[in-house]
Design a protein around this motif. Sequence first.
Motif, PDB file in Angstrom:
ATOM      1  N   LEU A  92     -56.194   3.441 -55.281  1.00 40.33           N
ATOM      2  CA  LEU A  92     -54.920   3.782 -54.652  1.00 40.33           C
ATOM      3  C   LEU A  92     -54.788   5.282 -54.410  1.00 40.33           C
ATOM      4  CD1 LEU A  92     -52.431   1.461 -56.564  1.00 40.33           C
ATOM      5  CD2 LEU A  92     -53.162   1.267 -54.173  1.00 40.33           C
ATOM      6  N   ALA A  93     -55.280   6.090 -55.351  1.00 37.00           N
ATOM      7  CA  ALA A  93     -55.226   7.540 -55.172  1.00 37.00           C
ATOM      8  C   ALA A  93     -56.059   7.969 -53.972  1.00 37.00           C
ATOM      9  CB  ALA A  93     -55.709   8.236 -56.444  1.00 37.00           C
ATOM     10  N   ILE A  94     -57.270   7.360 -53.839  1.00 31.58           N
ATOM     11  CA  ILE A  94     -58.124   7.707 -52.688  1.00 31.58           C
ATOM     12  C   ILE A  94     -57.455   7.279 -51.394  1.00 31.58           C
ATOM     13  CG2 ILE A  94     -60.351   7.250 -51.602  1.00 31.58           C
ATOM     14  CD1 ILE A  94     -61.517   6.903 -54.422  1.00 31.58           C
ATOM     15  N   GLU A  95     -56.876   6.095 -51.401  1.00 32.53           N
ATOM     16  CA  GLU A  95     -56.203   5.601 -50.187  1.00 32.53           C
ATOM     17  C   GLU A  95     -54.995   6.477 -49.829  1.00 32.53           C
ATOM     18  OE1 GLU A  95     -54.148   1.460 -48.533  1.00 32.53           O
ATOM     19  OE2 GLU A  95     -55.079   1.565 -50.529  1.00 32.53           O
ATOM     20  N   LYS A  96     -54.258   6.910 -50.879  1.00 28.16           N
ATOM     21  CA  LYS A  96     -53.101   7.771 -50.633  1.00 28.16           C
ATOM     22  C   LYS A  96     -53.518   9.093 -50.006  1.00 28.16           C
ATOM     23  CE  LYS A  96     -49.497  10.337 -53.059  1.00 28.16           C
ATOM     24  NZ  LYS A  96     -48.949  10.735 -54.388  1.00 28.16           N
ATOM     25  N   ALA A  97     -54.579   9.715 -50.530  1.00 28.11           N
ATOM     26  CA  ALA A  97     -55.056  10.986 -49.970  1.00 28.11           C
ATOM     27  C   ALA A  97     -55.487  10.815 -48.524  1.00 28.11           C
ATOM     28  CB  ALA A  97     -56.204  11.517 -50.819  1.00 28.11           C
ATOM     29  N   GLU A  98     -56.166   9.693 -48.211  1.00 30.29           N
ATOM     30  CA  GLU A  98     -56.600   9.447 -46.837  1.00 30.29           C
ATOM     31  C   GLU A  98     -55.398   9.270 -45.906  1.00 30.29           C
ATOM     32  OE1 GLU A  98     -59.229   8.976 -43.701  1.00 30.29           O
ATOM     33  OE2 GLU A  98     -59.591   9.652 -45.751  1.00 30.29           O
ATOM     34  N   VAL A  99     -54.402   8.522 -46.371  1.00 25.86           N
ATOM     35  CA  VAL A  99     -53.210   8.304 -45.536  1.00 25.86           C
ATOM     36  C   VAL A  99     -52.459   9.618 -45.316  1.00 25.86           C
ATOM     37  CG1 VAL A  99     -50.965   7.179 -45.478  1.00 25.86           C
ATOM     38  CG2 VAL A  99     -52.972   5.882 -46.165  1.00 25.86           C
ATOM     39  N   GLU A 100     -52.351  10.447 -46.362  1.00 24.22           N
ATOM     40  CA  GLU A 100     -51.651  11.728 -46.213  1.00 24.22           C
ATOM     41  C   GLU A 100     -52.383  12.641 -45.238  1.00 24.22           C
ATOM     42  OE1 GLU A 100     -51.354  13.257 -50.136  1.00 24.22           O
ATOM     43  OE2 GLU A 100     -49.561  12.075 -50.663  1.00 24.22           O
TER      44      GLU A 100
ATOM     45  N   ALA B 244     -42.622  -6.289 -60.989  1.00 25.92           N
ATOM     46  CA  ALA B 244     -43.268  -5.061 -60.523  1.00 25.92           C
ATOM     47  C   ALA B 244     -44.338  -4.601 -61.499  1.00 25.92           C
ATOM     48  CB  ALA B 244     -42.208  -3.970 -60.345  1.00 25.92           C
ATOM     49  N   GLN B 245     -44.061  -4.757 -62.799  1.00 30.94           N
ATOM     50  CA  GLN B 245     -45.036  -4.335 -63.801  1.00 30.94           C
ATOM     51  C   GLN B 245     -46.300  -5.193 -63.730  1.00 30.94           C
ATOM     52  OE1 GLN B 245     -43.508  -4.522 -67.759  1.00 30.94           O
ATOM     53  NE2 GLN B 245     -45.188  -3.330 -68.643  1.00 30.94           N
ATOM     54  N   SER B 246     -46.121  -6.492 -63.536  1.00 30.26           N
ATOM     55  CA  SER B 246     -47.289  -7.376 -63.440  1.00 30.26           C
ATOM     56  C   SER B 246     -48.117  -7.059 -62.206  1.00 30.26           C
ATOM     57  CB  SER B 246     -46.821  -8.833 -63.429  1.00 30.26           C
ATOM     58  OG  SER B 246     -45.987  -9.079 -62.295  1.00 30.26           O
ATOM     59  N   VAL B 247     -47.421  -6.693 -61.096  1.00 29.87           N
ATOM     60  CA  VAL B 247     -48.159  -6.341 -59.876  1.00 29.87           C
ATOM     61  C   VAL B 247     -48.929  -5.049 -60.069  1.00 29.87           C
ATOM     62  CG1 VAL B 247     -47.894  -5.669 -57.460  1.00 29.87           C
ATOM     63  CG2 VAL B 247     -46.616  -7.619 -58.356  1.00 29.87           C
ATOM     64  N   LEU B 248     -48.286  -4.054 -60.675  1.00 32.28           N
ATOM     65  CA  LEU B 248     -48.929  -2.752 -60.858  1.00 32.28           C
ATOM     66  C   LEU B 248     -50.088  -2.812 -61.843  1.00 32.28           C
ATOM     67  CD1 LEU B 248     -45.781  -0.425 -60.982  1.00 32.28           C
ATOM     68  CD2 LEU B 248     -47.431  -0.665 -59.116  1.00 32.28           C
ATOM     69  N   GLU B 249     -49.997  -3.690 -62.834  1.00 35.90           N
ATOM     70  CA  GLU B 249     -51.082  -3.774 -63.801  1.00 35.90           C
ATOM     71  C   GLU B 249     -52.374  -4.285 -63.178  1.00 35.90           C
ATOM     72  OE1 GLU B 249     -49.582  -6.226 -66.865  1.00 35.90           O
ATOM     73  OE2 GLU B 249     -48.429  -4.611 -67.855  1.00 35.90           O
ATOM     74  N   GLY B 250     -52.275  -5.044 -62.094  1.00 36.17           N
ATOM     75  CA  GLY B 250     -53.482  -5.572 -61.463  1.00 36.17           C
ATOM     76  C   GLY B 250     -54.060  -4.676 -60.387  1.00 36.17           C
ATOM     77  N   LEU B 251     -53.481  -3.479 -60.186  1.00 37.57           N
ATOM     78  CA  LEU B 251     -53.960  -2.586 -59.138  1.00 37.57           C
ATOM     79  C   LEU B 251     -55.002  -1.622 -59.678  1.00 37.57           C
ATOM     80  CD1 LEU B 251     -50.596  -1.719 -57.346  1.00 37.57           C
ATOM     81  CD2 LEU B 251     -52.316  -3.374 -56.607  1.00 37.57           C
TER      82      LEU B 251
END
Length: 365
Positions: free
Chosen positions: A148-156, A136-143
């Motif tokens: 993601l914050a912009i995408e989260k706000a749009e989805v909300e 999980a840490q290796s996946v999150l480090e490449g994001l």
Amino acid sequence: MRIRIRKMEADRTAFADEVDRLGASLAGEGASGEAPEQVSVRLTERLEQAERAREARANLLLDVEKLQDIREALNAEVAAHETTKQEVLDAFGVRTLPEVGERDEQLRERDGLQSATAELEERLASELALDDFIQAQSVLEGLDLDGLAIEKAEVERRLADLDESLQQQLVRHTRATDKLDAIGGDSAVARIDADRRTVLLEIEEKAVRYIELKLGVMSASSALRVYRERHRSGMMSEASEAFALITRGQYTDLTTQPVKGGEVLIAMQQDGHSKVADALSKGARFQLYLALRLAGYYEFAKLRPAVPFIADDIMETFDHLRSEEVFRLFGEMAGVGQVIYLTHHQHLCDIARAVIPDVVIHELG
């Protein structure tokens, strides 16, 4: 007989010599011209004292041995505690016990943080559908966190819009269903309208009744307030004078103080202090209530024919002087209306005869 006498004299002489010898050998018991018998008595007493002292000394020695054993046991416990203390200090790497407590608190906090961290790692791996936290840490480090914050706000925002639209559709569906159920296939519409008109008429009738009752209550409250204001001053003055007379001047005046939902009665003391009626002693409260009843009786008698005033043994907590003052007030009230006092105390009858010469006493069998 002469032989016996000589032997007894020899024994007496030997006894006196022995007593003198013992007296000379002991400090403070030298020859002082006293009879051997007296010296013997003192020597016997000293012997008894010495024996008691020796017994006490033996007991004290036993106590000392016991205390030494206890001290040795305590020393052993202290040594054991010191050893344990040193082991604890060495284990924590500190010098004092307070530091041990601080270090223990830090270790507990560390364990709590480690446990919380493990739970978060497990939760993160579970939500990302991975085997462990490393993946999980290796996946999150490449994001890209900003993306993601912009995408989260749009989805909300889209979820909020969809939720609001869903609520509106549900309301519309519910209203349409209610209308369809209300119409039906028979005379339901006319029946519903008639029920509605009936309910409206009942509401109107009950509202009018409520307004009438509310106005009546308001009118009665206003009339009671006006009546109290009109009659309270005279009645309060009468009650203050009666209360001051009954208490022999300990309380000089009565007054009221407004509180939420009404008023409280306050008694003014001779020294200038004041007490709420509920804070008075039992006897003082009885005297205050009696003064209020007397004032109320006079106020009642001003407006209508007087009725008999009846009191049933209300002076059981009053002393002799206060009882005299009360009977004096009853004598004055007898000029306005009949006063009847019921009691089973003979001394109150004697006080009444002394204060009111024309009193009539009836003894009930």
